[in-house]
Design an enzyme around this catalytic site. Sequence first.
Site: not given
Length: 346
Positions: A69, A152, A170, A225, A232, A235
């Site tokens: 992270e 975060y 995020d 995305c 798209c 998606c």
Amino acid sequence: MTARSTTMNPGSGSATAPRPAAGGAGDAHGPPPGLEALHTRITEWFSDEARDLPWRDPGCTPWGIFVSEIMLQQTPVVRVLPVWRDWLQRWPTPADLAAEPSGAAVRHWGRLGYPRRALRLHAAASAMVAGHDGEVPTTHDELLALPGVGAYTAAAVAAFAFGRRETVVDTNIRRVHARLVDGKALPAPALTAAEMKRAVALMPGDAGLSVRWNAAVMELGAVVCTARAPRCVACPVLDACAWVAAGRPAPDHVPKGQAWAGTDRQVRGAIVAVLRDAEDEVPRSVLLDAPVDLLQGGPSTVALTPGPLAALHGLQAPAEQLERALTGLLADGLAEESEGGVRLPG
């Protein structure tokens, strides 16, 4: 992924897409209709399409997830992978890293950029040894109290390492939410309270599903995305997307790219690269001037061979910028200076 039988057409029944009210993003905080179906479709897509990343392996330790992270902040996965593997091999536990000087963390940070993150990881590991028996703390508040850990990172580690129900937000998640719910091409330049309220409202109530939801939406934003060229057609919730339904309107603002060439960041990075490559202290004059009379009694000039030192002076940075960059590195603890010269922190 095969589409589920539930249809999510805007404005039709309980499975409709989450659409903003007339007032815009600030009115879209409540749970949108069809939320359960959204959870199902996106998490099932994630099960089928998620990238195989080592920190997602069920056997990955909380420390491995914590390191990932920190490294992934503003850094692409492809650059993080080899450095992450090296770190986990060298320092499989917080205690292993804490036992080394902080300069070792900077030296093995590679070219990930923002090397202060290496110092923060070292400081966090030391705090884990001092206050948590050498283990990564398990709660959001304990994680947030570690050096260099923000909201975060605390939420992400609590969720992904310990299965806690935390709202992880995020850049990728913000972008998916903006398009799916608000019908906007991009989120606001900075995270807003309205966005956080919306993210909380979108969260599944079940802890296990919430973890998968966080990971799935993040992955959707990272690989489908995307900011500049969203795919798209791939998606899983295309028919539920408010942005697509609105005709894919242009962004309200143009994101400012982070400059690199000619910046102090570039010069700082070049200096750190020299220090990382050096076995001994590097004279200040070598960093600030093209090396001349480097060796006492030796040749009057020293040829620059391909490598970090040649790269530094190849930037042709002004003397005041070199001085400013070095002063900043010393002030930030990324370098230290003695009579013998400059080196990574010991």
